[in-house]
Design an enzyme around this catalytic site. Structure first.
Site, PDB file in Angstrom:
ATOM      1  N   ASP A  44       0.862  -1.193  -0.128  1.00  0.00           N
ATOM      2  CA  ASP A  44      -0.021   0.118  -0.029  1.00  0.00           C
ATOM      3  C   ASP A  44       0.883   1.198   0.026  1.00  0.00           C
ATOM      4  OD1 ASP A  44      -2.188  -1.665   0.130  1.00  0.00           O
ATOM      5  OD2 ASP A  44      -2.813  -1.334   2.065  1.00  0.00           O
ATOM      6  N   GLU A  79       3.987   1.483  -1.091  1.00  0.00           N
ATOM      7  CA  GLU A  79       4.637   1.954  -2.360  1.00  0.00           C
ATOM      8  C   GLU A  79       3.444   2.209  -3.528  1.00  0.00           C
ATOM      9  OE1 GLU A  79       6.929  -0.578  -5.929  1.00  0.00           O
ATOM     10  OE2 GLU A  79       6.892  -1.478  -3.857  1.00  0.00           O
ATOM     11  N   ASP A 133       0.887   4.215  -2.655  1.00  0.00           N
ATOM     12  CA  ASP A 133       0.422   5.612  -2.329  1.00  0.00           C
ATOM     13  C   ASP A 133       1.506   6.436  -2.857  1.00  0.00           C
ATOM     14  OD1 ASP A 133      -1.842   4.778  -1.226  1.00  0.00           O
ATOM     15  OD2 ASP A 133      -1.156   4.639   0.768  1.00  0.00           O
ATOM     16  N   SER A 156     -36.634  -1.102 -19.849  1.00  0.00           N
ATOM     17  CA  SER A 156     -36.909  -2.086 -18.321  1.00  0.00           C
ATOM     18  C   SER A 156     -37.317  -3.298 -18.771  1.00  0.00           C
ATOM     19  CB  SER A 156     -37.806  -1.362 -17.414  1.00  0.00           C
ATOM     20  OG  SER A 156     -39.122  -1.293 -17.994  1.00  0.00           O
ATOM     21  N   LEU A 157     -37.090  -4.221 -17.843  1.00  0.00           N
ATOM     22  CA  LEU A 157     -37.624  -5.702 -18.501  1.00  0.00           C
ATOM     23  C   LEU A 157     -38.882  -6.120 -17.587  1.00  0.00           C
ATOM     24  CD1 LEU A 157     -34.253  -7.482 -17.286  1.00  0.00           C
ATOM     25  CD2 LEU A 157     -34.997  -6.788 -19.655  1.00  0.00           C
ATOM     26  N   GLU A 170     -28.233 -14.542 -15.521  1.00  0.00           N
ATOM     27  CA  GLU A 170     -27.614 -13.555 -14.831  1.00  0.00           C
ATOM     28  C   GLU A 170     -28.147 -13.347 -13.398  1.00  0.00           C
ATOM     29  OE1 GLU A 170     -25.978 -11.392 -18.900  1.00  0.00           O
ATOM     30  OE2 GLU A 170     -27.265 -10.446 -17.578  1.00  0.00           O
ATOM     31  N   LYS A 180     -29.749 -10.727 -10.883  1.00  0.00           N
ATOM     32  CA  LYS A 180     -30.253  -9.425 -11.010  1.00  0.00           C
ATOM     33  C   LYS A 180     -29.672  -8.666  -9.935  1.00  0.00           C
ATOM     34  CE  LYS A 180     -34.809  -6.749 -11.951  1.00  0.00           C
ATOM     35  NZ  LYS A 180     -34.421  -5.971 -10.810  1.00  0.00           N
ATOM     36  N   ASP A 238     -28.991  -5.675  -7.089  1.00  0.00           N
ATOM     37  CA  ASP A 238     -30.128  -4.835  -6.868  1.00  0.00           C
ATOM     38  C   ASP A 238     -29.223  -3.502  -6.588  1.00  0.00           C
ATOM     39  OD1 ASP A 238     -32.363  -3.459  -5.816  1.00  0.00           O
ATOM     40  OD2 ASP A 238     -32.378  -4.146  -3.848  1.00  0.00           O
ATOM     41  N   ARG A 265     -30.120   5.879 -16.179  1.00  0.00           N
ATOM     42  CA  ARG A 265     -31.110   5.360 -17.127  1.00  0.00           C
ATOM     43  C   ARG A 265     -32.086   6.354 -17.202  1.00  0.00           C
ATOM     44  NH1 ARG A 265     -34.356  -0.342 -16.238  1.00  0.00           N
ATOM     45  NH2 ARG A 265     -35.197   0.678 -14.646  1.00  0.00           N
ATOM     46  N   GLU A 280     -24.747  -2.240 -13.780  1.00  0.00           N
ATOM     47  CA  GLU A 280     -25.264  -2.075 -12.533  1.00  0.00           C
ATOM     48  C   GLU A 280     -24.438  -1.363 -11.434  1.00  0.00           C
ATOM     49  OE1 GLU A 280     -29.323  -2.584 -10.746  1.00  0.00           O
ATOM     50  OE2 GLU A 280     -28.405  -2.576 -12.949  1.00  0.00           O
ATOM     51  N   TYR A 331     -23.149  -5.867 -17.795  1.00  0.00           N
ATOM     52  CA  TYR A 331     -23.787  -6.835 -18.368  1.00  0.00           C
ATOM     53  C   TYR A 331     -24.183  -6.727 -19.569  1.00  0.00           C
ATOM     54  CZ  TYR A 331     -27.694  -3.527 -17.176  1.00  0.00           C
ATOM     55  OH  TYR A 331     -28.332  -2.707 -16.907  1.00  0.00           O
ATOM     56  N   LYS A 350     -31.967 -14.027 -20.575  1.00  0.00           N
ATOM     57  CA  LYS A 350     -31.894 -13.421 -21.808  1.00  0.00           C
ATOM     58  C   LYS A 350     -31.785 -14.452 -23.059  1.00  0.00           C
ATOM     59  CE  LYS A 350     -29.233  -9.390 -19.956  1.00  0.00           C
ATOM     60  NZ  LYS A 350     -28.127  -8.812 -19.992  1.00  0.00           N
ATOM     61  N   LYS A 362     -38.035 -12.872 -10.365  1.00  0.00           N
ATOM     62  CA  LYS A 362     -37.800 -11.935  -9.212  1.00  0.00           C
ATOM     63  C   LYS A 362     -38.218 -13.092  -7.839  1.00  0.00           C
ATOM     64  CE  LYS A 362     -37.602  -7.646  -8.630  1.00  0.00           C
ATOM     65  NZ  LYS A 362     -37.972  -6.224  -8.418  1.00  0.00           N
ATOM     66  N   CYS A 382     -34.277   6.154  30.797  1.00  0.00           N
ATOM     67  CA  CYS A 382     -33.059   5.508  30.112  1.00  0.00           C
ATOM     68  C   CYS A 382     -32.919   4.276  30.697  1.00  0.00           C
ATOM     69  CB  CYS A 382     -31.961   6.502  30.389  1.00  0.00           C
ATOM     70  SG  CYS A 382     -30.389   5.630  29.800  1.00  0.00           S
ATOM     71  N   CYS A 401     -29.531   4.813  32.813  1.00  0.00           N
ATOM     72  CA  CYS A 401     -29.157   5.646  33.978  1.00  0.00           C
ATOM     73  C   CYS A 401     -30.338   6.119  34.684  1.00  0.00           C
ATOM     74  CB  CYS A 401     -28.304   6.897  33.555  1.00  0.00           C
ATOM     75  SG  CYS A 401     -29.142   7.912  32.441  1.00  0.00           S
ATOM     76  N   CYS A 446     -31.927  10.021  25.562  1.00  0.00           N
ATOM     77  CA  CYS A 446     -31.524  10.349  26.916  1.00  0.00           C
ATOM     78  C   CYS A 446     -30.396  11.549  27.056  1.00  0.00           C
ATOM     79  CB  CYS A 446     -30.502   9.068  27.620  1.00  0.00           C
ATOM     80  SG  CYS A 446     -29.764   9.336  29.174  1.00  0.00           S
ATOM     81  N   CYS A 453     -24.282   9.242  31.767  1.00  0.00           N
ATOM     82  CA  CYS A 453     -24.868   8.086  31.346  1.00  0.00           C
ATOM     83  C   CYS A 453     -23.737   7.012  30.843  1.00  0.00           C
ATOM     84  CB  CYS A 453     -26.050   8.175  30.129  1.00  0.00           C
ATOM     85  SG  CYS A 453     -26.783   6.742  29.652  1.00  0.00           S
TER      86      CYS A 453
END
Length: 669
Positions: free
Chosen positions: A35, A37, A39, A84-85, A114, A116, A118, A137, A174, A226, A289, A313, A407, A410, A425, A431
């Site tokens: 790291d 080297e 940087d 959209s699908l 594939e 999907k 999120d 999109r 995605e 994708y 697909k 889904k 609380c 306390c 609180c 506390c």
């Protein structure tokens, strides 16, 4: 030696080397250098590009860190519509899709399955192999130009590998937030007293809309590519294009599979129904697909979606179990959060014993009662949550859950600030959970990074009375530490060394470590950039604070309230006396001229062509001085949009001259 003498050659070589190392690290999980080297190479390239900006290459890795401020996202039109699908949740409808496809193109059809993911769909445009545009999109025909933000995503190559790609092409992908990053982001927000994000998809969407690309870079987004689009595609199938774009440097998930029948498609779907929870990112289904581009063209499109693809889904994973109790946790900010204690139940491959209830409003909305049979769901959210109650199984003698008035730690009476959903609180100085959480926050890696201290040692130090606040840590002695249980001389010396080393921590992280409510690590950096020392921060007005990019009224009031407390002032003074850094060490910009010599400026508002930070650097580089408050001696107030009215009124009253953005630029041009 030749590279050092020729900046153009050195910049080219460093760019190629760092891009190669990034590719190995992010695509192949291989670290070829340390790291440190890496940087050092990146710092050298940044220094050369600052000295010779005209030599910076379009695919320079320095663009990954962000810093571009975008006031408004331009609208761009998609060359190939982003449709959209159509979705389905049933096997029957998926088989109907297969029948429709075979009715048109015959039985010899191959599918690609594939995951999907999120996240948020984006398009990436390349000209001659160079990344030139990233867009959302939007409505499928046009979206937002988020190029500056997309440049910070390491999975998106700024220069395609090889040479066998078309002159102009587009890759769809995605963008997602890895689950580990999402959990850390929510932990940071909780520490800062901010509202938690619901799920990784929302967090990703919000991140891509950030105006400051450096914030986007800090979120460590990923991107799985994708699909591929170009005129006169050189490929016959979708699977060939996936293999090609992976070869060109795009990150393609290795979870995709070719299937020769709908039975193989269903086998893939059933295999991944539980296996998907092993992935480091959220998924909510499978995209199916038709593999052949010729058959895709033959099948065509409806007005909204292609006829050659469908998304299956998965239903949200849910289970029924008994609510055995509610535990109330006190956080660093005093927020009292309810957590449901459940009879253990298997859900999405893990045994769930606890679930989120969020707040008192949620308990009331769900009408939760102890002993209820509750439905627990694990969908897009990471932490399981209670979604409902099976009232048919409710015991006849059940009683509503009463939220505590005091609380649990306390016994101080709880308060509920107007407009907020959480109870708090207010006993922050007495506390125990709040005090210990503040101390734990102070020593964390993103704050002071006192790596030899841990929560258990802090608790011991608190219980024996050696530590009551962060400043007490720097008064600890070897004799005190060795009195603790299981504390040897070596461990005691390591803690003292770690505390001493923490005094090198930069100013912005010291601010974050203080634990001022709503001041997370990003806000702390903004404050350190605009108010470069403790005196400037403590003396800042509400208008000056809210004029800083991303500092709203809630944050400004929290900062003002913090420094109005004498105990907080004393704490900060003790930390300063202990040697902690309360001054920014940013190097001054190179002097370009003396046009503004002897003149002082206050900056207020939002500007179109430059950020406030860039404006400040311009003033200093031309010999001027930036101050934080308006007085009779002030030369100019540089006024942008959304400037505080009181600041404007004071400037006019004192006769201070106002400069627009254009007028200021004319002064230094």
């Amino acid at each position: 030696m030749a590279a050092a003498q020729d900046p153009a050659l050195e910049i080219q070589e460093l760019t190629q080397r760092i891009n190669h190392l990034n590719y190995q690290y992010y695509q192949n999980s291989i670290s070829e250098v340390s790291d440190y080297e890496f940087d050092q190479m990146l710092k050298r390239l940044e220094a050369l590009e600052a000295q010779y900006p005209e030599l910076r290459l379009p695919h320079s890795p320095t663009q990954r860190v962000g810093g571009t401020i975008t006031k408004n996202f331009d609208t761009v039109y998609h060359k190939w519509p982003m449709l959209s699908l159509s979705n389905t949740y049933s096997e029957e409808e998926l088989r109907e899709f297969d029948k429709r496809v075979r009715k048109v193109v015959g039985d010899e059809v191959e599918y690609v399955c594939e995951q999907k993911f999120d996240g948020v769909a984006i398009s990436l445009t390349y000209e001659n192999g160079k990344f030139v545009q990233g867009a959302t999109r939007g409505d499928g025909t046009r979206g937002d130009n988020i190029t500056a933000n997309v440049r910070t995503i390491h999975d998106v190559p700024l220069q395609a590998h090889g040479k066998d790609y078309p002159d102009l092409f587009e890759v769809r992908g995605e963008v997602f937030m890895p689950l580990q990053v999402f959990e850390q982001l929510n932990a940071d927000r909780e520490e800062a007293g901010e509202q938690l994000l619901a799920n990784p998809r929302n967090a990703t969407s919000g991140t891509l809309k950030q105006q400051d690309s450096s914030v986007v870079a800090s979120r460590k987004l990923g991107c799985f590519s994708y699909s591929f689009h170009t005129d006169n595609s050189p490929f016959d199938t979708h699977s060939e294009s996936l293999q090609a774009i992976q070869k060109w440097g795009f990150k393609v998930s290795d979870t995709w599979r070719k299937c020769n029948s709908i039975e193989e498609v269903m086998a893939y779907i059933n295999e991944w129904e539980s296996k998907r929870f092993e992935l480091p990112i959220a998924t909510d289904g499978v995209v199916v697909k038709v593999n052949s581009y010729a058959l895709q063209e033959e099948l065509g499109f409806t007005a909204k979606s292609p006829r050659w693809a469908i998304a299956y889904k998965y239903a949200a994973m849910s289970a029924a179990t008994q609510l055995q109790g509610i535990q109330y946790q006190v956080g660093r900010t005093g927020a009292v959060t309810p957590v449901a204690l459940l009879e253990p139940v298997l859900l999405a491959g893990t045994v769930v014993k606890r679930a989120s209830v969020h707040n008192a409003n949620e308990i009331q909305r769900l009408d939760l009662r102890l002993g209820d049979t509750v439905f627990v769901e694990k969908g897009g959210e990471i932490i399981p949550k209670i979604t409902g109650v099976d009232f048919a199984k409710r015991p006849a003698d059940s009683l509503p859950i009463l939220y505590p008035s005091h609380c649990p730690a306390c016994r101080t009476e709880l308060i509920r600030p107007e407009g907020e959903v959480n109870f708090y609180c207010p006993n922050e100085k007495g506390c125990e959970p709040q005090i210990l959480s503040k101390l734990e926050h102070f020593i964390t890696r993103k704050a002071m990074n006192v790596d030899e201290l841990g929560p258990k040692t802090l608790e011991q130090l608190y219980r024996v009375g050696f530590v009551r606040n962060a400043a007490d840590l720097y008064d600890l002695t070897f004799e005190q530490l060795v009195q603790l249980e299981r504390m040897g001389e070596k461990s005691a010396n390591n803690i003292l060394r770690s505390l001493e080393k923490s005094k090198e921590t930069p100013y912005d992280r010291v601010l974050f470590a203080l634990g001022i409510r709503f001041v997370g690590s990003t806000v702390a950096k903004k404050l350190a950039e605009q108010l470069p020392d403790l005196e400037a921060l403590r003396g800042a007005t509400y208008e000056e604070l809210t004029a800083i990019n991303e500092i709203g009224g809630r944050i400004a009031n929290s900062i003002l309230e913090y420094f109005q407390d004498p105990d907080h002032v004393q704490l900060v003074e003790r930390l300063k006396a202990a040697g902690l850094k309360f001054k920014s060490e940013n190097t001054a910009p190179d002097i370009q001229s003396d046009k503004l010599e002897g003149q002082t400026f206050v900056i207020s508002g939002v500007f179109q062509s430059v950020s406030r930070e860039e404006l400040q650097q311009l003033i200093i580089s031309h010999g001027g001085k930036v101050v934080s408050s308006i007085s009779k001696k002030l030369s100019y107030l540089v006024a942008g949009d959304k400037m505080g009215p009181s600041k404007l009124e004071k400037a006019e009253k004192l006769g201070v001259k106002l400069l627009s953005e254009d007028e200021f630029m004319a002064m230094i041009s």
